[in-house]
Design a protein around this motif. Sequence first.
Motif, PDB file in Angstrom:
ATOM      1  N   ILE A  84       0.939  -1.039   0.153  1.00 48.10           N
ATOM      2  CA  ILE A  84      -0.124   0.093  -0.068  1.00 48.10           C
ATOM      3  C   ILE A  84       0.760   1.230   0.016  1.00 48.10           C
ATOM      4  CG2 ILE A  84      -1.669   1.553   1.322  1.00 48.10           C
ATOM      5  CD1 ILE A  84      -2.779  -1.232   2.176  1.00 48.10           C
ATOM      6  N   SER A  85       0.507   2.111  -0.812  1.00 51.41           N
ATOM      7  CA  SER A  85       1.422   3.325  -1.043  1.00 51.41           C
ATOM      8  C   SER A  85       0.631   4.602  -0.116  1.00 51.41           C
ATOM      9  CB  SER A  85       1.540   3.960  -2.407  1.00 51.41           C
ATOM     10  OG  SER A  85       2.090   5.263  -2.205  1.00 51.41           O
ATOM     11  N   ILE A  86       1.108   5.098   0.822  1.00 49.67           N
ATOM     12  CA  ILE A  86       0.800   6.250   1.550  1.00 49.67           C
ATOM     13  C   ILE A  86       1.612   7.471   1.386  1.00 49.67           C
ATOM     14  CG2 ILE A  86       0.282   7.180   3.870  1.00 49.67           C
ATOM     15  CD1 ILE A  86      -1.164   4.801   3.235  1.00 49.67           C
ATOM     16  N   GLY A  87       1.341   8.509   0.637  1.00 44.70           N
ATOM     17  CA  GLY A  87       1.973   9.767   0.246  1.00 44.70           C
ATOM     18  C   GLY A  87       2.693   9.790  -1.004  1.00 44.70           C
ATOM     19  N   PHE A  88       2.833   8.637  -1.714  1.00 42.11           N
ATOM     20  CA  PHE A  88       3.279   8.428  -3.216  1.00 42.11           C
ATOM     21  C   PHE A  88       2.148   8.297  -4.286  1.00 42.11           C
ATOM     22  CE2 PHE A  88       6.967   7.009  -0.461  1.00 42.11           C
ATOM     23  CZ  PHE A  88       7.568   7.971  -0.692  1.00 42.11           C
ATOM     24  N   LYS A  89       2.393   8.822  -5.334  1.00 44.45           N
ATOM     25  CA  LYS A  89       1.316   8.870  -6.296  1.00 44.45           C
ATOM     26  C   LYS A  89       1.739   7.368  -7.128  1.00 44.45           C
ATOM     27  CE  LYS A  89      -1.034  11.325 -10.072  1.00 44.45           C
ATOM     28  NZ  LYS A  89      -1.173  12.531 -10.871  1.00 44.45           N
ATOM     29  N   VAL A 117       0.420  -6.972   5.085  1.00 36.51           N
ATOM     30  CA  VAL A 117       0.401  -5.662   4.225  1.00 36.51           C
ATOM     31  C   VAL A 117       1.904  -5.019   4.423  1.00 36.51           C
ATOM     32  CG1 VAL A 117      -0.540  -3.497   3.912  1.00 36.51           C
ATOM     33  CG2 VAL A 117      -2.080  -5.608   4.000  1.00 36.51           C
ATOM     34  N   ILE A 118       2.536  -4.267   3.662  1.00 34.17           N
ATOM     35  CA  ILE A 118       3.663  -3.354   3.917  1.00 34.17           C
ATOM     36  C   ILE A 118       3.016  -2.214   3.345  1.00 34.17           C
ATOM     37  CG2 ILE A 118       5.742  -2.788   3.401  1.00 34.17           C
ATOM     38  CD1 ILE A 118       6.639  -5.781   3.045  1.00 34.17           C
ATOM     39  N   ALA A 119       2.692  -1.087   4.105  1.00 31.31           N
ATOM     40  CA  ALA A 119       2.592   0.344   4.009  1.00 31.31           C
ATOM     41  C   ALA A 119       4.044   1.191   3.499  1.00 31.31           C
ATOM     42  CB  ALA A 119       1.624   0.728   4.819  1.00 31.31           C
ATOM     43  N   ILE A 120       4.172   1.621   2.472  1.00 31.69           N
ATOM     44  CA  ILE A 120       5.467   2.402   2.353  1.00 31.69           C
ATOM     45  C   ILE A 120       5.074   3.907   2.260  1.00 31.69           C
ATOM     46  CG2 ILE A 120       7.088   2.865   0.588  1.00 31.69           C
ATOM     47  CD1 ILE A 120       7.109  -0.031  -0.259  1.00 31.69           C
ATOM     48  N   TYR A 121       5.660   4.702   2.955  1.00 28.75           N
ATOM     49  CA  TYR A 121       5.502   6.124   3.187  1.00 28.75           C
ATOM     50  C   TYR A 121       6.651   6.726   3.079  1.00 28.75           C
ATOM     51  CZ  TYR A 121       6.835   5.486   8.105  1.00 28.75           C
ATOM     52  OH  TYR A 121       7.601   5.267   9.161  1.00 28.75           O
ATOM     53  N   PRO A 122       6.748   8.302   2.910  1.00 29.77           N
ATOM     54  CA  PRO A 122       7.874   9.179   2.774  1.00 29.77           C
ATOM     55  C   PRO A 122       8.258   9.425   4.246  1.00 29.77           C
ATOM     56  CG  PRO A 122       6.009  10.354   2.077  1.00 29.77           C
ATOM     57  CD  PRO A 122       5.461   8.985   2.239  1.00 29.77           C
ATOM     58  N   ASP A 123       9.337   9.054   4.720  1.00 30.05           N
ATOM     59  CA  ASP A 123       9.696   9.338   6.412  1.00 30.05           C
ATOM     60  C   ASP A 123       9.824  10.860   6.570  1.00 30.05           C
ATOM     61  OD1 ASP A 123      12.046   9.797   5.213  1.00 30.05           O
ATOM     62  OD2 ASP A 123      13.280   8.176   5.971  1.00 30.05           O
ATOM     63  N   GLY A 152      10.358   7.393  -4.623  1.00 28.19           N
ATOM     64  CA  GLY A 152       9.541   6.553  -3.901  1.00 28.19           C
ATOM     65  C   GLY A 152       8.463   5.734  -4.324  1.00 28.19           C
ATOM     66  N   ALA A 153       7.784   6.566  -5.470  1.00 22.02           N
ATOM     67  CA  ALA A 153       6.777   5.873  -6.176  1.00 22.02           C
ATOM     68  C   ALA A 153       7.407   4.640  -7.014  1.00 22.02           C
ATOM     69  CB  ALA A 153       6.017   6.994  -7.097  1.00 22.02           C
ATOM     70  N   ALA A 154       8.351   4.665  -7.437  1.00 17.31           N
ATOM     71  CA  ALA A 154       8.985   3.794  -8.215  1.00 17.31           C
ATOM     72  C   ALA A 154       9.138   2.536  -7.250  1.00 17.31           C
ATOM     73  CB  ALA A 154      10.352   4.215  -8.842  1.00 17.31           C
ATOM     74  N   PRO A 206       3.648  15.535 -12.522  1.00 17.91           N
ATOM     75  CA  PRO A 206       4.374  16.126 -11.364  1.00 17.91           C
ATOM     76  C   PRO A 206       4.035  15.510  -9.903  1.00 17.91           C
ATOM     77  CG  PRO A 206       3.804  17.855 -12.664  1.00 17.91           C
ATOM     78  CD  PRO A 206       3.135  16.697 -13.225  1.00 17.91           C
ATOM     79  N   THR A 207       5.167  15.282  -9.007  1.00 14.72           N
ATOM     80  CA  THR A 207       4.769  14.390  -8.028  1.00 14.72           C
ATOM     81  C   THR A 207       4.125  15.550  -7.040  1.00 14.72           C
ATOM     82  OG1 THR A 207       6.966  14.871  -7.362  1.00 14.72           O
ATOM     83  CG2 THR A 207       6.421  12.835  -8.251  1.00 14.72           C
ATOM     84  N   PRO A 208       3.045  15.165  -6.292  1.00 15.42           N
ATOM     85  CA  PRO A 208       2.710  16.088  -5.154  1.00 15.42           C
ATOM     86  C   PRO A 208       3.673  16.706  -4.227  1.00 15.42           C
ATOM     87  CG  PRO A 208       1.171  14.332  -5.516  1.00 15.42           C
ATOM     88  CD  PRO A 208       2.534  14.001  -6.346  1.00 15.42           C
TER      89      PRO A 208
END
Length: 283
Positions: free
Chosen positions: A5-10, A50-56, A90-92, A215-217
Motif C-alpha cells: 500500500i502506498s501512503i504519500g506517493f502517487k 500488508v507493507i505500507a510504504i510512506y515518505p519518512d 519513492g513511487a518507483a 508532477p509528484t505532489p
Amino acid sequence: MTAIISIGFKTEAFVSGGGTIPAFSHEPAPNDFERLVDTVRGAIEQSGHVIAIYPDYAAEPSLARLETVRTALNTRRLATYGTSLPPLAGAALTALAAAVTPYIQAPGVLFAALPTLEEELLVLAWLGSVSKLDRPSPSLAQHLASMWPISAFGISFWPEPLVKTLRRKDRTVSLPTTFRPMMLATAAREGGDMTWVEEVVLPGLGMPPTARFDPTPLGPRWWGTTRLVEAIAYPVDVPVTARRITQNVSPFLCRWCAEAIATRHCPFCGMDAARTALVGGAA
C-alpha cells in the motif's frame, strides 16, 4: 503474496504486470480513515500481510493513522516502511516492491530487502534552484548562484550524492554503465528543463525507454523548488531484481509472532530479535 500500500506517493504504471496498488497520494486526512481501514483490511484478507510504504520526511499524520489502523483491526500483519527517497523514486520503489512480491514469499524477507531495492534506483534531477535543498547539500557558491533566474543544477546520487552547477558548455553528470534492462521515469513541473534529460541523461544511460508522469505532489517539498524535473532509472527485469535484493538476506523466525523476518526488530509485532534471542539462550 504480500500486499503493498502506498501512503504519500502517487503510484504509476512503472512496471508492466505490476497490478493496481492501493494508494493515498496525499497524507490521509481524518475523513480518509474509514477508507484506509477498509483498504488495509481487504488487503490482509486477500494477501495475508500488508507493507505500507510512506515518505519518512512526511511521516505524520500518515504513520499515526497507520498505527491507529493497526489497533482498530487488532492485527500483527501490517508493517510500515518509511523511505527517504525523493517522491518519484519513492513511487518507483512502491511499484517495484509490488512487482517482486510473487517472487518473495515471506513478507518479512521482502521488508528486509526494501533498503537494497532502494539501491537499485538511479536518482537524478534538474533543479532551477538549490537554495532550499537539503540532500545532497549544495555549496555556498551554489546557494548564491540560485539567486539568478537562469541558474540550473544537475543532481545525482551516483556514485555519490552530487550537486553540479550546469553551464552551457558542461551539462554532464556522472552516470553508471549498466547492461541490465532499465527504464527511465520522468516528472517535470512548469519551468523544468526536460531537454537536459533528453540531451544528457538519456544518451548517458544508453537511451533506455522513457515514461513521463505527472508532477509528484511532494516534489517541491523534497527538492525545495517548483522549477524541477525528477528522473529515475530503475530495473525492469523483475525476477532478477527479486533475486538480487534477497541474495544476502538471512531469514529467521520471530520468537514472538513466528513470522520469517530478517531485521532486528520484527516489522509486524515489533519484538527486538536480539532480546528474544538472549532470553531464549538464557532459558
